[in-house]
Structure formats: C-alpha cells, structure tokens
Design an enzyme around this catalytic site. Structure first.
Site, short mmCIF file in Angstrom:
data_model
loop_
_atom_site.label_atom_id
_atom_site.label_comp_id
_atom_site.label_asym_id
_atom_site.label_seq_id
_atom_site.Cartn_x
_atom_site.Cartn_y
_atom_site.Cartn_z
N LYS A 217 -61.49 -46.12 91.51
CA LYS A 217 -60.83 -46.62 90.30
C LYS A 217 -60.07 -47.93 90.60
O LYS A 217 -60.15 -48.90 89.85
CB LYS A 217 -59.88 -45.54 89.77
N CYS A 271 -53.41 -51.94 83.37
CA CYS A 271 -54.35 -51.46 84.39
C CYS A 271 -54.69 -52.56 85.39
O CYS A 271 -54.37 -52.45 86.56
CB CYS A 271 -55.62 -50.97 83.72
N1 SAJ Z 1 -59.44 -61.13 80.84
C1 SAJ Z 1 -59.59 -62.48 81.13
N2 SAJ Z 1 -60.86 -62.98 81.30
C2 SAJ Z 1 -61.97 -62.19 81.17
C3 SAJ Z 1 -61.80 -60.81 80.88
C4 SAJ Z 1 -60.52 -60.30 80.73
O1 SAJ Z 1 -58.62 -63.24 81.25
O2 SAJ Z 1 -63.07 -62.73 81.30
C5 SAJ Z 1 -58.07 -60.58 80.64
C6 SAJ Z 1 -57.83 -59.97 79.25
O3 SAJ Z 1 -57.50 -60.98 78.33
C7 SAJ Z 1 -56.68 -59.03 79.54
C8 SAJ Z 1 -56.97 -58.54 80.97
O4 SAJ Z 1 -57.90 -59.47 81.51
O5 SAJ Z 1 -55.44 -59.72 79.54
C9 SAJ Z 1 -57.56 -57.15 81.05
O6 SAJ Z 1 -58.54 -56.93 80.04
P1 SAJ Z 1 -59.92 -56.16 80.29
O7 SAJ Z 1 -60.66 -56.15 79.02
O8 SAJ Z 1 -60.61 -56.77 81.45
O9 SAJ Z 1 -59.50 -54.70 80.75
P2 SAJ Z 1 -58.50 -53.54 80.19
O10 SAJ Z 1 -57.20 -53.66 80.91
O11 SAJ Z 1 -58.46 -53.46 78.72
O12 SAJ Z 1 -59.30 -52.23 80.71
C10 SAJ Z 1 -59.64 -52.12 82.10
C11 SAJ Z 1 -61.13 -51.73 82.19
N3 SAJ Z 1 -61.58 -51.90 83.58
C12 SAJ Z 1 -62.67 -52.64 83.89
O13 SAJ Z 1 -63.34 -53.24 83.06
C13 SAJ Z 1 -63.07 -52.68 85.34
C14 SAJ Z 1 -61.33 -50.29 81.74
O14 SAJ Z 1 -62.66 -49.85 81.94
C15 SAJ Z 1 -60.37 -49.34 82.50
O15 SAJ Z 1 -60.50 -47.99 82.09
C16 SAJ Z 1 -58.96 -49.81 82.18
O16 SAJ Z 1 -58.81 -51.14 82.70
C17 SAJ Z 1 -57.98 -48.83 82.85
O17 SAJ Z 1 -57.45 -47.96 82.14
O18 SAJ Z 1 -57.82 -48.87 84.07
#
Ligand code: SAJ
Length: 422
Positions: A217, A271
């Site tokens: 994870k 996360c």
């Molecule tokens: N972000 C960027 N650039 C990108 C993608 C995301 O700057 O290209 C930023 C987003 O704006 C945000 C942050 O990253 O601020 C996180 O967003 P996210 O969509 O990547 O992830 P979370 O936090 O909503 O959910 C993540 C997911 N993990 C992965 O994709 C590996 C989800 O599957 C997990 O279950 C969740 O964390 C968790 O609960 O751990």
C-alpha cells in the site's frame, strides 16, 4: 465458520462504505465510531461524508436493519479497523513519524469483546510492522486467547492486514471491482480474510504476508508521489527555460514507453502526501528518492505563491497609478483535486490562505463544489466565475475542475499551475 456479524471500527471515508457493502450483502454490520454525530447520522440512514451512491446504500442498509452504528464495541465474528493513521507533530524539516494511537485505542476497545474464532483485520494504511504491533496489543489485553504471533494457524484469533486502495469519488465501484491485497499473519489468517472479502469483492484477493501487504500500500502511493514530483520538477525547470511544460509532457508521452503525470500546485489529500513518510521514517538512509519526491511536492505551493507575488509586482509596474491594496487576486479551485468538494490537505487551500495573509488587496475564490467559504479563509470572498473573470487583476489557476476548462480569462495576469489556460 461463516461471518454472521461484522464490526467496522472507524466510520469515515473507508470504514462507512465498507460497512455498507457488507450490509448490502445482508450481513449484520455494527459500525463503531467515537464521533457521536457520525453515529447518530448513520442510524438515521444518512451519511456524514460526500461519496457518490453511498447515501442510497446506507439508507437501505439501515432501514432493512442490516447496519447500525454505535460508540461502544459489541461482539462480532470479524472486526475491520479503518481508523486514521496521521503523523505525530514534528518540527519543520524533520521526518514525520506515524501516530498509531488510533489503532491502539481501537485494538484495546475490541479486545474486550473478542472471542475464539474471531478475525481482526487492519485496513488503515500503516507503517510496516503495525499489524504485528496491533496483534501484540490484542494479546496483551487478552491473555486468555491465543494469537498468530505465537500460535500461527492454530491461534484462537486470526489477524491480517488488508489495505484499502479505493479512489475518493469512485469508492463504491472500486471497493467491489479492485483486486485486494490480503496479508495474513498466518496462512489461516489469509484464508479467513479472503473468505470475508469475497462477500462483496469481485476483484481478485491476492494473498501475501502482513508486512508485504503494509509495504504494498505504501509503495503504490509513494510510486504516484514520485511520479508527480517528476512532473512538478519538470514544471519548475521548464519555467526557467521558457518552455511550455504541458506541451512538453504531451510530446514526451507520445513515446510508447513514457507516461509522465501532470504537474500542479502540490500534492494534497490524506494518502499520497502522507504514506511515503511511513517508509522514510522507517528507513531514512535508504529512502532517498521517496524522501526527495516528498520535498519537491511539498515545496510546490511556495513556488506558486512566489509566482503570484511576481505577478502582483508586474501588475503594479504596468499600472503605476494603483497600489497593492487596489489589486484583486482570484484563486480558481480550493479542493485537493479536480471535481470533488474535499478541501482536506489541499495545496490550493494553503496557497489561497497564504495569498490572503500576504496580500493587502482583495482576494476572491471560485470553487463550484462548495456552498460557503471555509473558516480558514474567512477574509476571502467566494464568487462565481463571471465576477472573478471581470474583476480580478491576477488570476491563479489551482484546480482543473471541469467547469474551469469551459471558460477563458481574457484580461489580467494569469498564474496557471494546472495548464488549463495555457
Ligand atoms: N496529482 C497531481 N498530478 C497528477 C495526479 C495527481 O498533481 O498527475 C495530485 C492531485 O491533484 C492530488 C494528489 O495528487 O492533489 C493526489 O490525488 P490522486 O488522485 O493521485 O490520489 P488520491 O489521494 O485521491 O487517492 C490515492 C489513490 N492511490 C493511487 O492512485 C496509487 C487511491 O487508489 C488510494 O486508495 C488512495 O490514495 C488512498 O486512500 O491511499
């Protein structure tokens, strides 16, 4: 032995949907939370969090009598712990250490009602070793029962780590469809856990041990953090070299083996900005790239704020009759990512707050997913796009909500951290 009654401890963004899933499969579910408001809301068939489709499932489960919430633990056949694992407070620049006190409190609470044959699953994202620690707390509280750390497959109580991996906004679908990592403290613990999750999981339940499941994870979220840091670093380099980073990434991604993520104002949520620290705090010397990625992403809001300061200065130079007090700054988006209303650990919130603190003029915000401005931003006005487009002198794009991609700002200076108005 089948699972007739299931208890979920912690009824937040993960615990409540998980409890609702079991209840929707006609299992008797007891949800436990220390928050009386959450308990009362759920017992009325309503929900206290925002997640598509969850309200209908909870309402049906409560009215049909399959789900009830309480503040005190009751006996069950399986216990799923889904409580927060935040950081302990630390000085700036120090590596934050995980705070396991919620897991400790939950373990001690359920220990009082544990019986032979029960299964205890830690779902909370945890540092490596947390499941063994939880089993130790359970054993300490219940010397009349045996646990897998001493009795392996023959233990009275089985213990496993099965991390949640669902994406906020898609929780209901992903809970059902995603593959599940099952890390039992013994083969029997894993077997029982697979049996439990198969109640509603259609994805594959892949078995490993507890430590590997914990690390899996953390690895998933650290991998994403490192990839976003690469994109954020590129955006800073390109700004220096006068190259459009969005065009650059689109071009590089045409290579069949390159897939660069998108830069932004920083990494938010509870996360991805948290979990990599659990690896760094355990192995500080070895976790070099993971640590650097955290620093790059955490440094991005400050970089955006400096860009806003420069834009205000540029505006004043072009309009020498005006003072800073007469400059209006508009921030577009407050949520931690596009098309959600979740403001927790949001870099856009932090940036807007810091702009409001440093700027003597008017600061306005456009956030189509909320109804009122949060307390932290009480000096910031929440306005509609047509007002900000007309009245702001400096426009700061922070979250690429779908609504924003439909409009264009035609006057004033733009600081675009998401490449929406590139
Ligand atoms: N972000 C960027 N650039 C990108 C993608 C995301 O700057 O290209 C930023 C987003 O704006 C945000 C942050 O990253 O601020 C996180 O967003 P996210 O969509 O990547 O992830 P979370 O936090 O909503 O959910 C993540 C997911 N993990 C992965 O994709 C590996 C989800 O599957 C997990 O279950 C969740 O964390 C968790 O609960 O751990």
């Amino acid at each position: 032995m089948s699972f007739e009654t299931i208890s979920v401890i912690g009824l937040g963004y993960i615990g409540l949907p998980t409890a609702a899933m079991f209840a929707s499969r006609k299992k008797k579910v007891i949800g436990i939370d220390v928050n009386q408001h959450a308990v009362d809301t759920i017992n009325q068939g309503k929900i206290h969090i925002v997640e598509p489709d969850l309200d209908m499932i909870v309402s049906a489960a409560v009215s049909e009598g399959y789900l009830k919430a309480s503040t005190t633990p009751e006996a069950a056949d399986a216990f799923l712990i889904a409580v927060p694992t935040p950081f302990l407070p630390c000085e700036e620049g120090e590596v934050p250490a995980p705070d396991l006190s919620y897991i400790e409190a939950a373990s001690k609470a359920i220990a009082t009602v544990l019986k032979k044959g029960d299964l205890v699953i830690l779902e909370s994202t945890s540092p490596v070793g947390a499941t063994e620690q939880m089993a130790a707390w359970l054993a300490e509280a219940r010397s009349d029962l045996t646990f897998p750390q001493t009795h392996g497959d023959n233990a009275d109580v089985n213990v496993a780590h099965c991390p949640e991996r669902v994406l906020p906004g898609h929780v209901v679908r992903e809970l059902i469809e995603n593959d599940r990592v099952i890390g039992g403290m013994s083969a029997r613990c894993s077997e029982r856990s697979v049996e439990l999750y198969k109640t509603f999981v259609l994805g594959e339940c892949v078995v490993t041990n507890a430590r590997t499941a914990e690390m899996a994870k953390l690895t998933e979220n650290s991998s994403r953090d490192v990839q976003i840091a690469f994109a954020n670093e590129l955006s800073i380099i390109c700004d220096k070299l006068d190259i459009n980073v969005w065009e650059l990434i689109a071009l590089a991604n045409r290579h069949p083996r390159v897939n660069i993520l998108q830069p932004g104002p920083g990494v938010g949520g509870h996360c991805i900005a948290v979990d990599p620290w659990f690896i760094v705090s355990k192995t500080p010397k070895e976790a070099q790239i993971i640590h650097t990625a955290r620093k790059v992403n955490d440094g991005k809001p400050e970089w955006v704020i400096n860009k806003v300061k420069l834009a205000i200065t540029e505006f004043l130079q072009a309009n020498p009759d005006k003072t800073a007090k007469e400059v209006t700054v508009a921030c577009y988006g407050l949520a931690f990512k596009p098309d959600i209303d979740d403001l927790r650990e949001s870099p856009a919130m932090l940036i807007t707050q810091k702009i409001a603190e440093m700027h003597s003029g008017r600061v306005i915000a456009v956030e189509p997913n909320i109804e009122s401005i949060p307390e932290k931003l009480k000096h910031v006005e929440l306005v509609d796009f047509d007002i900000s487009a007309k009245e702001a002198d400096v426009h700061v794009m922070l979250v690429d909500h779908q609504e924003f991609t439909k409009y264009k700002v035609t006057q004033g200076l733009i600081v675009d951290s998401k490449g929406v108005w590139k």
